[in-house]
Structures are given as C-alpha cells and as structure tokens.
Design a protein around this motif. Structure first.
Motif, PDB file in Angstrom:
ATOM      1  N   LEU A   1       0.827  -1.210   0.000  1.00 32.75           N
ATOM      2  CA  LEU A   1       0.000   0.000   0.000  1.00 32.75           C
ATOM      3  C   LEU A   1       0.861   1.259   0.000  1.00 32.75           C
ATOM      4  CD1 LEU A   1      -2.907   1.224   0.313  1.00 32.75           C
ATOM      5  CD2 LEU A   1      -2.439   1.253   2.782  1.00 32.75           C
ATOM      6  N   ALA A   2       1.905   1.269   0.822  1.00 32.74           N
ATOM      7  CA  ALA A   2       2.760   2.450   0.964  1.00 32.74           C
ATOM      8  C   ALA A   2       3.547   2.765  -0.297  1.00 32.74           C
ATOM      9  CB  ALA A   2       3.718   2.258   2.132  1.00 32.74           C
ATOM     10  N   ALA A   3       3.549   1.856  -1.272  1.00 31.84           N
ATOM     11  CA  ALA A   3       4.258   2.091  -2.529  1.00 31.84           C
ATOM     12  C   ALA A   3       3.400   2.827  -3.550  1.00 31.84           C
ATOM     13  CB  ALA A   3       4.739   0.765  -3.110  1.00 31.84           C
ATOM     14  N   LEU A   4       2.151   3.169  -3.201  1.00 35.13           N
ATOM     15  CA  LEU A   4       1.305   3.953  -4.092  1.00 35.13           C
ATOM     16  C   LEU A   4       1.833   5.386  -4.179  1.00 35.13           C
ATOM     17  CD1 LEU A   4      -0.556   1.450  -3.718  1.00 35.13           C
ATOM     18  CD2 LEU A   4      -2.495   3.027  -3.781  1.00 35.13           C
ATOM     19  N   PRO A   5       1.540   6.092  -5.267  1.00 37.27           N
ATOM     20  CA  PRO A   5       2.182   7.398  -5.499  1.00 37.27           C
ATOM     21  C   PRO A   5       1.816   8.482  -4.500  1.00 37.27           C
ATOM     22  CG  PRO A   5       0.506   6.940  -7.174  1.00 37.27           C
ATOM     23  CD  PRO A   5       0.731   5.666  -6.429  1.00 37.27           C
ATOM     24  N   GLY A   6       0.637   8.421  -3.881  1.00 46.08           N
ATOM     25  CA  GLY A   6       0.239   9.470  -2.946  1.00 46.08           C
ATOM     26  C   GLY A   6       0.885   9.384  -1.588  1.00 46.08           C
ATOM     27  N   PHE A   7       1.578   8.270  -1.306  1.00 49.82           N
ATOM     28  CA  PHE A   7       2.247   8.100  -0.010  1.00 49.82           C
ATOM     29  C   PHE A   7       3.607   8.795  -0.083  1.00 49.82           C
ATOM     30  CE2 PHE A   7      -1.001   4.938   0.157  1.00 49.82           C
ATOM     31  CZ  PHE A   7      -1.306   4.786   1.509  1.00 49.82           C
ATOM     32  N   THR A   8       3.591  10.094   0.172  1.00 50.64           N
ATOM     33  CA  THR A   8       4.784  10.914   0.003  1.00 50.64           C
ATOM     34  C   THR A   8       5.536  11.152   1.307  1.00 50.64           C
ATOM     35  OG1 THR A   8       3.420  12.907   0.215  1.00 50.64           O
ATOM     36  CG2 THR A   8       3.835  12.078  -2.014  1.00 50.64           C
ATOM     37  N   LEU A   9       5.021  10.671   2.427  1.00 54.32           N
ATOM     38  CA  LEU A   9       5.695  10.800   3.715  1.00 54.32           C
ATOM     39  C   LEU A   9       6.073   9.410   4.227  1.00 54.32           C
ATOM     40  CD1 LEU A   9       3.410  13.445   5.473  1.00 54.32           C
ATOM     41  CD2 LEU A   9       5.638  13.824   4.411  1.00 54.32           C
ATOM     42  N   PRO A  10       7.219   9.274   4.902  1.00 57.84           N
ATOM     43  CA  PRO A  10       7.588   7.965   5.453  1.00 57.84           C
ATOM     44  C   PRO A  10       6.545   7.484   6.458  1.00 57.84           C
ATOM     45  CG  PRO A  10       9.451   9.484   5.511  1.00 57.84           C
ATOM     46  CD  PRO A  10       8.240  10.300   5.171  1.00 57.84           C
ATOM     47  N   GLY A  11       6.241   6.198   6.398  1.00 61.46           N
ATOM     48  CA  GLY A  11       5.228   5.642   7.281  1.00 61.46           C
ATOM     49  C   GLY A  11       5.829   4.907   8.469  1.00 61.46           C
ATOM     50  N   ASP A  12       4.959   4.196   9.184  1.00 63.86           N
ATOM     51  CA  ASP A  12       5.378   3.404  10.338  1.00 63.86           C
ATOM     52  C   ASP A  12       5.650   1.955   9.952  1.00 63.86           C
ATOM     53  OD1 ASP A  12       5.280   5.512  12.105  1.00 63.86           O
ATOM     54  OD2 ASP A  12       3.229   5.119  12.746  1.00 63.86           O
ATOM     55  N   THR A  13       6.093   1.742   8.729  1.00 69.46           N
ATOM     56  CA  THR A  13       6.391   0.398   8.234  1.00 69.46           C
ATOM     57  C   THR A  13       7.814   0.012   8.631  1.00 69.46           C
ATOM     58  OG1 THR A  13       6.925   1.480   6.142  1.00 69.46           O
ATOM     59  CG2 THR A  13       4.775   0.414   6.312  1.00 69.46           C
ATOM     60  N   SER A  14       8.028  -0.132   9.928  1.00 69.17           N
ATOM     61  CA  SER A  14       9.373  -0.401  10.446  1.00 69.17           C
ATOM     62  C   SER A  14       9.805  -1.838  10.161  1.00 69.17           C
ATOM     63  CB  SER A  14       9.397  -0.157  11.957  1.00 69.17           C
ATOM     64  OG  SER A  14       8.955   1.143  12.267  1.00 69.17           O
ATOM     65  N   ALA A  15      11.087  -2.077  10.318  1.00 65.30           N
ATOM     66  CA  ALA A  15      11.630  -3.424  10.142  1.00 65.30           C
ATOM     67  C   ALA A  15      11.099  -4.353  11.229  1.00 65.30           C
ATOM     68  CB  ALA A  15      13.156  -3.373  10.190  1.00 65.30           C
ATOM     69  N   SER A  16      11.191  -5.653  10.978  1.00 68.63           N
ATOM     70  CA  SER A  16      10.659  -6.637  11.924  1.00 68.63           C
ATOM     71  C   SER A  16      11.278  -6.503  13.308  1.00 68.63           C
ATOM     72  CB  SER A  16      10.897  -8.056  11.394  1.00 68.63           C
ATOM     73  OG  SER A  16      10.175  -8.285  10.201  1.00 68.63           O
ATOM     74  N   ASP A  17      12.590  -6.221  13.362  1.00 66.16           N
ATOM     75  CA  ASP A  17      13.258  -6.197  14.659  1.00 66.16           C
ATOM     76  C   ASP A  17      12.949  -4.951  15.483  1.00 66.16           C
ATOM     77  OD1 ASP A  17      14.732  -4.273  13.356  1.00 66.16           O
ATOM     78  OD2 ASP A  17      16.648  -5.335  13.488  1.00 66.16           O
ATOM     79  N   ARG A  18      12.164  -4.004  14.914  1.00 67.95           N
ATOM     80  CA  ARG A  18      11.726  -2.867  15.726  1.00 67.95           C
ATOM     81  C   ARG A  18      10.866  -3.354  16.882  1.00 67.95           C
ATOM     82  NH1 ARG A  18       9.955  -0.520  19.130  1.00 67.95           N
ATOM     83  NH2 ARG A  18       8.896   1.512  19.234  1.00 67.95           N
ATOM     84  N   TYR A  19      10.052  -4.358  16.650  1.00 65.29           N
ATOM     85  CA  TYR A  19       9.135  -4.832  17.679  1.00 65.29           C
ATOM     86  C   TYR A  19       9.403  -6.256  18.131  1.00 65.29           C
ATOM     87  CZ  TYR A  19       6.460  -0.695  16.401  1.00 65.29           C
ATOM     88  OH  TYR A  19       6.070   0.600  16.154  1.00 65.29           O
ATOM     89  N   TYR A  20       9.918  -7.107  17.232  1.00 58.98           N
ATOM     90  CA  TYR A  20       9.972  -8.534  17.531  1.00 58.98           C
ATOM     91  C   TYR A  20      11.384  -9.095  17.376  1.00 58.98           C
ATOM     92  CZ  TYR A  20       4.995  -7.825  16.805  1.00 58.98           C
ATOM     93  OH  TYR A  20       3.723  -7.349  16.872  1.00 58.98           O
ATOM     94  N   GLN A  21      11.779  -9.942  18.321  1.00 56.34           N
ATOM     95  CA  GLN A  21      13.047 -10.657  18.176  1.00 56.34           C
ATOM     96  C   GLN A  21      12.948 -11.685  17.060  1.00 56.34           C
ATOM     97  OE1 GLN A  21      14.066 -12.265  22.015  1.00 56.34           O
ATOM     98  NE2 GLN A  21      14.742 -10.288  22.826  1.00 56.34           N
ATOM     99  N   ALA A  22      11.766 -12.277  16.913  1.00 54.81           N
ATOM    100  CA  ALA A  22      11.547 -13.259  15.858  1.00 54.81           C
ATOM    101  C   ALA A  22      10.167 -13.027  15.260  1.00 54.81           C
ATOM    102  CB  ALA A  22      11.652 -14.680  16.409  1.00 54.81           C
ATOM    103  N   ASP A  23      10.120 -12.744  13.966  1.00 49.54           N
ATOM    104  CA  ASP A  23       8.848 -12.572  13.274  1.00 49.54           C
ATOM    105  C   ASP A  23       8.327 -13.940  12.859  1.00 49.54           C
ATOM    106  OD1 ASP A  23       6.679 -11.316  12.067  1.00 49.54           O
ATOM    107  OD2 ASP A  23       7.928  -9.820  11.054  1.00 49.54           O
ATOM    108  N   ILE A  24       7.068 -13.990  12.447  1.00 46.87           N
ATOM    109  CA  ILE A  24       6.494 -15.263  12.003  1.00 46.87           C
ATOM    110  C   ILE A  24       6.741 -15.497  10.518  1.00 46.87           C
ATOM    111  CG2 ILE A  24       4.746 -15.302  13.811  1.00 46.87           C
ATOM    112  CD1 ILE A  24       2.727 -14.357  11.720  1.00 46.87           C
ATOM    113  N   THR A  25       7.305 -14.500   9.836  1.00 43.31           N
ATOM    114  CA  THR A  25       7.692 -14.638   8.441  1.00 43.31           C
ATOM    115  C   THR A  25       9.196 -14.395   8.338  1.00 43.31           C
ATOM    116  OG1 THR A  25       7.408 -12.286   7.948  1.00 43.31           O
ATOM    117  CG2 THR A  25       5.457 -13.701   7.732  1.00 43.31           C
ATOM    118  N   GLU A  26       9.720 -14.504   7.143  1.00 46.40           N
ATOM    119  CA  GLU A  26      11.089 -14.027   6.938  1.00 46.40           C
ATOM    120  C   GLU A  26      11.134 -12.557   7.337  1.00 46.40           C
ATOM    121  OE1 GLU A  26      13.860 -15.550   6.179  1.00 46.40           O
ATOM    122  OE2 GLU A  26      12.848 -17.492   6.069  1.00 46.40           O
ATOM    123  N   PRO A  27      12.130 -12.147   8.116  1.00 41.96           N
ATOM    124  CA  PRO A  27      12.118 -10.787   8.646  1.00 41.96           C
ATOM    125  C   PRO A  27      12.328  -9.734   7.561  1.00 41.96           C
ATOM    126  CG  PRO A  27      14.195 -11.866   9.147  1.00 41.96           C
ATOM    127  CD  PRO A  27      13.301 -12.918   8.565  1.00 41.96           C
TER     128      PRO A  27
END
Length: 368
Positions: free
Chosen positions: A305-331
């Motif tokens: 979604l954040a790759a759409l053209p109107g998303f001109t400001l950085p979002g809260d799409t942080s890396a997996s390790d921002r919140y979790y030591q181990a994600d349930i997917t590939e990090p």
C-alpha cells in the motif's frame, strides 16, 4: 473463487521492549490471523485489533466472535467470491472494520495468489521500496528517550515519531530537537489525548518544525480539529478520525486536517485504503501508512500500500526487529532507511510454520 473454509489463529508475539502510548502499555502483541482456503490457493489476513478496547471499540475476542458468527457465514452465502465482493457481502453488519479487513485481505491474498499477481501491482504501486519511519513510545525519562531515538537514527530510519500525552510533549520534543538537530524528520502522535482547551499547550510545539501532529483530539471531533488548525502552525494529521473515503473527504472539506494517516485495518481493508489514497491525492493531501505493530504478514501488505504514489511521507512500516526478536515470516530488514516491497503473488510472503506454531495460542477451523 469458492471458499472451502476459514481458520482463525490466535497468536501472541512478545515485544522486544514495552511500548507505551497515551492509552496503555504493551509488552506483547496479541493478534488474530485469518487463513482462507480455496480450491486454488490459500490466503492470509491479519486482524490488528488490540486485546482490549483501548485504541478503538474493537478488541480481539469480539473480532473472533463476529468473524465466527456473522462475517464468515455471510461469505458462505456468496455463489462465487472475489475480494471486491467481500465488503458488500458484509455491509449488513455495522462496524467491525478490523475484523472485516482481516477477512477481506485473506480473500484478496488467495485470489491474487491464484492469479499470480502481487498485491502491490493490484493496488497500483509505483515503487519497489518505501522509506521507513519509526514510532517511539512514551518513556520513563528523557535520557531513555534520547537513547532510543539515537539507536533508531543509527539504524537508518528516515523519520521519527514520538508518542505524546499531556505532561510528556513539549520537553521530549525539545530534547530530541536539541540532540539531533533540525534535519531530523520529526513528528508527534497524541492518540486523542488532548482537548481544544490544550490548544495553547499544543502551540508550544510550533517552533520545533514538526512534520505534523497526529490525532490530537477525539476521533469524532472534526470541527474541533478544524478550529485547532487555525490556532497552531504545525500541520494536523488525522488517524482515528479517518474510517473511510467518505470521512476523509469530509475532514478535508472542513479543514480538519492537512495530512492523513491510512491504516488498512482501521478503514476496513486495503481496497478502502486505496480509495482514501485516491480521495486525498485528488485534493492534494499527502498520506502515509500507519502501523499497528503488525507481524510480517501485515507488514508485507502495508508495504504494498505504501508504494502507491500518494504516499509521500515515510510511514510506520518499520523493520521486523523494531518490535519482535523473531517474526512469524522471513524478517523485513532495513536497508539505507528503506524496506523492499514484496514482489511475490498476493501479499508476497507466508508464515514460517515453526515460527508460527511457537507463538500460536489457539486455532479454530470454520468449514464452509
């Protein structure tokens, strides 16, 4: 596309550190994962409601109940189903956007996987990577805050968002500005913690050159936000107030916001999120993608979604390790401040069985 059944999977993912906002502190993230099974493919969706009705009126046990008793059976009545048909099929049931979003996303994922189409392409994405910001919770001290922000800046995040509340607002912002300078992209998030009587206090944030102040007043108070916008210089961004494309258009026409945060779970799914993007773009209002401490499944879809053209400001799409030591997917790993947009079919990623089983609390199979 015909559904064979739906699995509701409750998971509990410990956080790497407590995350405090104006409405509470989380030490773990409870989620419901929705898996739909069709004759051609499986699809995953993530219900981002919290365990308790603090952020919104929705909560996980309620989401499980409405999915089990009403939403999933409603889909069983459809002769043939695709993602655009989900919202109309569920429209008779008022509210519950996070539960509806999880189910629609799972159907959309399954449909796109069967067609071999990435979600980013389906939504109209124009980029293959997106810049990433980070959300920093309320801390016990300014020293702890500065230490946390420094770690995120060194990690490469291009924007920092500070959670604020009365008593933890001007001084933390001042401390971060003095430590990191004016070049740091900085914004604040109030999560409805203020009233219009606090306008003078909020105006004290104006000298710090913030990108925005997010949702300072109650979500229903569009007129209050419009009035506040005349009293402060910092641009107002609405989050909880934006529940649909219609509400976005109303907020913009009232002058209640200059920026919009789009959270797919809050608005009922990625198709409605795209409509909000289109409305905002048509009015020249920038948007960005908010986060709800998603697992890798929700994070993958948010990146599309954040790759759409109107998303001109950085979002809260942080890396997996921002919140979790181990994600349930590939990090998801931050590279030069960016995360890649998944290119595989559907949301482009799947859970790792062992990692998923390790955090699973319960599963429920709903045959159709």
């Amino acid at each position: 596309m015909n559904l064979n059944g739906v699995e509701l999977r409750r998971v509990r993912m410990p956080l790497v550190a407590p995350f405090r906002t104006s409405f509470g502190t989380q030490t773990a993230r409870d989620l419901i994962l929705v898996r739909v099974v069709t004759a051609d493919a499986e699809g995953w969706g993530e219900c981002v409601a919290m365990a308790d009705p603090l952020y919104s009126s929705e909560y996980l046990d309620g989401c499980a109940d409405v999915l089990r008793r009403f939403l999933v059976p409603a889909l069983a009545c459809c002769d043939r189903l695709d993602a655009p048909a989900v919202a109309p099929a569920l429209a008779a049931f008022r509210g519950h956007p996070m539960a509806k979003a999880a189910l629609e996303t799972a159907v959309l994922d399954a449909e796109l996987r069967s067609r071999g189409v990435p979600l980013a392409r389906e939504l109209g994405a124009t980029r293959d990577r997106v810049p990433c910001g980070v959300s920093v919770g309320i801390m016990d001290s300014l020293e702890a805050l500065l230490e946390a922000v420094n770690a995120y800046v060194e990690a490469g995040y291009v924007r920092v968002k500070l959670k604020i509340e009365p008593g933890w607002d001007v001084e933390p912002v001042r401390a971060v500005r003095e430590r990191f300078g004016d070049d740091l992209l900085l914004q604040v998030d109030a999560n409805t913690a203020y009233t219009l009587r606090d306008a003078q206090r909020l105006a004290q944030l104006d000298p710090f050159g913030l990108l925005l102040i997010e949702q300072p007043l109650e979500e229903e108070d569009l007129l209050g936000h419009a009035h506040l916008a005349k009293l402060i210089k910092t641009p107002i961004c609405l989050d909880e107030s934006i529940t649909s494309a219609r509400s976005a258009a109303q907020a913009i026409s009232l002058g209640a916001c200059q920026i919009v945060n789009i959270k797919p779970g809050r608005v009922g799914g990625y198709l409605e999120a795209r409509r909000i993007h289109d409305v905002c773009t048509a009015h020249g209002v920038p948007v960005w993608c908010g986060g709800m401490l998603e697992s890798g499944l929700g994070r993958a879809a948010n990146l599309a979604l954040a790759a759409l053209p109107g998303f001109t400001l950085p979002g809260d799409t942080s890396a997996s390790d921002r919140y979790y030591q181990a994600d349930i997917t590939e990090p998801f790993v931050l590279t030069d401040g960016y995360l890649p947009v998944p290119t595989g079919p559907g949301i482009g990623i799947e859970p790792k069985p062992d990692a998923l089983n390790a955090v699973t609390v319960s599963t429920e199979w709903l045959p159709l």
